[in-house]
Design a protein around this motif. Structure first.
Motif, PDB file in Angstrom:
ATOM      1  N   LYS A 289       0.831  -1.212   0.000  1.00 35.40           N
ATOM      2  CA  LYS A 289       0.000   0.000   0.000  1.00 35.40           C
ATOM      3  C   LYS A 289       0.866   1.262   0.000  1.00 35.40           C
ATOM      4  O   LYS A 289       1.931   1.288   0.581  1.00 35.40           O
ATOM      5  N   ASP A 290       0.375   2.272  -0.682  1.00 37.06           N
ATOM      6  CA  ASP A 290       1.052   3.573  -0.711  1.00 37.06           C
ATOM      7  C   ASP A 290       2.462   3.512  -1.297  1.00 37.06           C
ATOM      8  O   ASP A 290       3.292   4.354  -0.987  1.00 37.06           O
ATOM      9  N   ILE A 291       2.709   2.531  -2.107  1.00 40.95           N
ATOM     10  CA  ILE A 291       4.025   2.465  -2.725  1.00 40.95           C
ATOM     11  C   ILE A 291       3.912   3.160  -4.085  1.00 40.95           C
ATOM     12  O   ILE A 291       2.902   3.012  -4.776  1.00 40.95           O
ATOM     13  N   GLN A 292       4.926   3.957  -4.417  1.00 36.03           N
ATOM     14  CA  GLN A 292       4.856   4.662  -5.697  1.00 36.03           C
ATOM     15  C   GLN A 292       5.248   3.715  -6.828  1.00 36.03           C
ATOM     16  O   GLN A 292       6.268   3.030  -6.742  1.00 36.03           O
ATOM     17  N   THR A 293       4.440   3.692  -7.873  1.00 36.72           N
ATOM     18  CA  THR A 293       4.775   2.808  -9.000  1.00 36.72           C
ATOM     19  C   THR A 293       4.785   3.598 -10.296  1.00 36.72           C
ATOM     20  O   THR A 293       4.021   4.551 -10.477  1.00 36.72           O
ATOM     21  N   ILE A 294       5.656   3.180 -11.184  1.00 35.51           N
ATOM     22  CA  ILE A 294       5.683   3.731 -12.532  1.00 35.51           C
ATOM     23  C   ILE A 294       5.552   2.539 -13.468  1.00 35.51           C
ATOM     24  O   ILE A 294       6.370   1.614 -13.429  1.00 35.51           O
ATOM     25  N   ILE A 295       4.498   2.555 -14.249  1.00 36.10           N
ATOM     26  CA  ILE A 295       4.170   1.404 -15.085  1.00 36.10           C
ATOM     27  C   ILE A 295       4.265   1.819 -16.540  1.00 36.10           C
ATOM     28  O   ILE A 295       3.760   2.878 -16.913  1.00 36.10           O
ATOM     29  N   THR A 296       4.901   1.017 -17.363  1.00 39.03           N
ATOM     30  CA  THR A 296       4.890   1.323 -18.788  1.00 39.03           C
ATOM     31  C   THR A 296       4.059   0.274 -19.524  1.00 39.03           C
ATOM     32  O   THR A 296       3.978  -0.874 -19.089  1.00 39.03           O
ATOM     33  N   ALA A 297       3.450   0.694 -20.608  1.00 37.15           N
ATOM     34  CA  ALA A 297       2.632  -0.227 -21.414  1.00 37.15           C
ATOM     35  C   ALA A 297       2.445   0.382 -22.799  1.00 37.15           C
ATOM     36  O   ALA A 297       2.644   1.588 -22.987  1.00 37.15           O
ATOM     37  N   THR A 298       2.094  -0.460 -23.757  1.00 40.14           N
ATOM     38  CA  THR A 298       1.851   0.092 -25.093  1.00 40.14           C
ATOM     39  C   THR A 298       0.427   0.617 -25.208  1.00 40.14           C
ATOM     40  O   THR A 298       0.154   1.487 -26.012  1.00 40.14           O
ATOM     41  N   ASP A 299      -0.459   0.070 -24.426  1.00 44.03           N
ATOM     42  CA  ASP A 299      -1.797   0.656 -24.405  1.00 44.03           C
ATOM     43  C   ASP A 299      -2.397   0.494 -23.024  1.00 44.03           C
ATOM     44  O   ASP A 299      -1.945  -0.313 -22.220  1.00 44.03           O
ATOM     45  N   ILE A 300      -3.418   1.282 -22.802  1.00 47.31           N
ATOM     46  CA  ILE A 300      -3.948   1.366 -21.449  1.00 47.31           C
ATOM     47  C   ILE A 300      -5.045   0.346 -21.198  1.00 47.31           C
ATOM     48  O   ILE A 300      -5.397   0.068 -20.056  1.00 47.31           O
ATOM     49  N   GLN A 301      -5.504  -0.273 -22.303  1.00 50.62           N
ATOM     50  CA  GLN A 301      -6.650  -1.173 -22.169  1.00 50.62           C
ATOM     51  C   GLN A 301      -6.437  -2.274 -21.145  1.00 50.62           C
ATOM     52  O   GLN A 301      -7.354  -2.687 -20.477  1.00 50.62           O
ATOM     53  N   ASN A 302      -5.174  -2.735 -21.072  1.00 52.20           N
ATOM     54  CA  ASN A 302      -4.991  -3.867 -20.162  1.00 52.20           C
ATOM     55  C   ASN A 302      -4.640  -3.459 -18.732  1.00 52.20           C
ATOM     56  O   ASN A 302      -4.191  -4.250 -17.946  1.00 52.20           O
ATOM     57  N   ILE A 303      -4.860  -2.200 -18.409  1.00 54.65           N
ATOM     58  CA  ILE A 303      -4.605  -1.793 -17.027  1.00 54.65           C
ATOM     59  C   ILE A 303      -5.901  -1.298 -16.395  1.00 54.65           C
ATOM     60  O   ILE A 303      -6.567  -0.418 -16.937  1.00 54.65           O
ATOM     61  N   LYS A 304      -6.241  -1.888 -15.289  1.00 57.73           N
ATOM     62  CA  LYS A 304      -7.449  -1.453 -14.597  1.00 57.73           C
ATOM     63  C   LYS A 304      -7.041  -0.310 -13.664  1.00 57.73           C
ATOM     64  O   LYS A 304      -6.104  -0.425 -12.889  1.00 57.73           O
ATOM     65  N   LEU A 305      -7.740   0.799 -13.770  1.00 59.88           N
ATOM     66  CA  LEU A 305      -7.295   1.973 -13.037  1.00 59.88           C
ATOM     67  C   LEU A 305      -8.250   2.390 -11.938  1.00 59.88           C
ATOM     68  O   LEU A 305      -9.460   2.372 -12.122  1.00 59.88           O
ATOM     69  N   ASP A 306      -7.659   2.761 -10.821  1.00 59.98           N
ATOM     70  CA  ASP A 306      -8.498   3.418  -9.823  1.00 59.98           C
ATOM     71  C   ASP A 306      -8.352   4.915 -10.068  1.00 59.98           C
ATOM     72  O   ASP A 306      -7.851   5.328 -11.122  1.00 59.98           O
ATOM     73  N   SER A 307      -8.724   5.749  -9.124  1.00 60.41           N
ATOM     74  CA  SER A 307      -8.746   7.174  -9.430  1.00 60.41           C
ATOM     75  C   SER A 307      -7.394   7.864  -9.271  1.00 60.41           C
ATOM     76  O   SER A 307      -7.156   8.926  -9.822  1.00 60.41           O
ATOM     77  N   GLU A 308      -6.486   7.237  -8.511  1.00 59.26           N
ATOM     78  CA  GLU A 308      -5.260   7.965  -8.189  1.00 59.26           C
ATOM     79  C   GLU A 308      -4.098   7.585  -9.092  1.00 59.26           C
ATOM     80  O   GLU A 308      -3.346   6.667  -8.786  1.00 59.26           O
TER      81      GLU A 308
END
Ligand SMILES: Nc1ncnc2c1ncn2[C@@H]1O[C@H](COP(=O)(O)OP(=O)(O)O)[C@@H](O)[C@H]1O
Ligand SMILES: [Mg+2]
Length: 357
Positions: A320-339
């Motif tokens: 929890k509360d860990i900062q992450t930097i994620i790379t991807a070619t498209d956003i479709q496969n990432i489920k996003l919360d609001s933050e």
């Protein structure tokens, strides 16, 4: 720790780029070759002072330029690296840092990348390097023991190649090796034991399946000064015969076991990937436990390789509360919360531009 902003000048394909980072989740989207990994690489340069993919630091400088600069603001401090054709210079808050051991580990980042799977296929040297890198970031004592040991080992191996060997000098070198060897084995043992006890639990949270996963430390000796001395004495004749130091921390290895069999030959590609992720997650937890700081997580293109279920579970079980930097070619496969903050990279001739949404 929270990285607040990143500025790159003439680094890789970037002439100039500025990213204001979100304290929780940052997502970098871009086609292949737009420079997503380059951004993570620059952060790793600040964390580890070396790249995970460039053998030559010169490759990090934008072609046609001669100086690259990385500025990473973490919490209230500014970490800077300047790379020129004569080497790199490190700064913290504009003060030059001469010894890299005074810089490594100040910023702790853990990178997850697709070719991490090489840990199962490459040789022991590769696996030792991962151990050294991870432990070295947490423990200055380890880093210094490693530097001392490497220097003594180099001197000893050079001596063993001479026609007439000065036995007094050889003994003196061996004597000085004992303490660094002890520190290396002790700290490797502690990390590996921790991973061994926790890796199955992570695997289960990623897959919802109970599997018996172990990590075995093939140590050269117990972390005991007398035993280390015995090892050195016992190997003396073989060292002389081979003109090389036959055993010690520079020969150690780790093996991953899946239900009692070596993961390399037994587990499927998908299972290997999940073992690898569990291994990394255990390291992250260990870092938090040891340093009381949350490292920055860098996930390079790894979501695209996971099933939807594993992907969602992974994002859920990150500390929890860990900062992450994620790379991807498209956003479709990432489920996003609001933050989160989203960055889109676009290719413009030889450099990339970044648009923040
Ligand atoms: N020193 C350099 N100067 C200019 N361009 C570079 C340099 N090093 C790498 N590149 C370019 O960076 C791009 C690859 O960036 P990378 O971060 O690996 O992309 P991806 O978005 O696929 O992760 C390639 O187009 C490569 O030509
Ligand atoms: Mg990439």
């Amino acid at each position: 720790m929270i990285a607040k902003s990143l500025d790159l000048y003439n680094f890789r394909n970037y002439h100039k780029i500025h990213l204001d980072l979100h304290p929780k989740k940052n997502i970098i989207i871009g086609n292949n070759g737009t420079g997503k990994t380059n951004i993570l690489e620059s952060i790793v340069m600040i964390a580890d002072t070396r790249s995970f993919r460039a053998d030559d630091d010169q490759d990090l400088i934008l072609k046609t330029e001669d100086t690259a600069r990385i500025d990473l603001k973490v919490d209230d401090d500014l970490y800077r690296m300047i790379i020129t054709n004569s080497g790199k210079t490190l700064f913290i808050n504009n003060t030059t840092i001469k010894r890299s051991s005074d810089f490594i580990g100040k910023v702790n980042a853990v990178l997850f990348k697709p070719d991490d799977l090489e840990i199962f296929t490459r040789g022991p040297r590769y696996r030792r390097r991962i151990l050294d890198l991870e432990i070295g970031k947490m423990s200055k004592k380890y880093l210094e023991a490693l530097l001392t040991y490497s220097r003594l080992l180099k001197d000893k191996n050079a001596l063993l190649k001479e026609d007439v060997i000065n036995d007094i000098y050889l003994k003196a070198l061996e004597e000085r090796m004992i303490l660094p060897i002890k520190i290396l084995i002790e700290e490797r043992e502690e990390l590996i034991k921790y991973i061994d006890q926790n890796i199955s639990r992570y695997y289960e949270s990623l897959t919802d399946q109970k599997e018996d996963i172990r990590i075995i430390y093939k140590r050269s000796c117990e972390a005991d000064e007398e035993k280390i001395k015995d090892m050195i004495d016992n190997d003396h004749r073989r060292d002389l015969f081979y003109h090389y130091t036959v055993s010690g921390p520079h020969k150690e290895d780790i093996t991953f076991m899946f239900h009692g069999s070596d993961v390399t030959n037994y587990a499927s590609q998908g299972q290997k990937r999940l073992v690898m992720l569990s291994f990394k997650l255990a390291i992250v937890e260990y870092i938090i436990k040891k340093t009381n700081e949350k490292p920055i997580l860098l996930l390079d293109d790894i979501l695209s390789e996971l099933d939807i279920e594993n992907k969602e579970r992974l994002l859920k079980i990150l500390p929890k509360d860990i900062q992450t930097i994620i790379t991807a070619t498209d956003i479709q496969n990432i489920k996003l919360d609001s933050e989160y903050r989203l960055f889109r990279l676009e290719k413009r001739r030889n450099t990339s531009d970044q648009r923040e949404e």
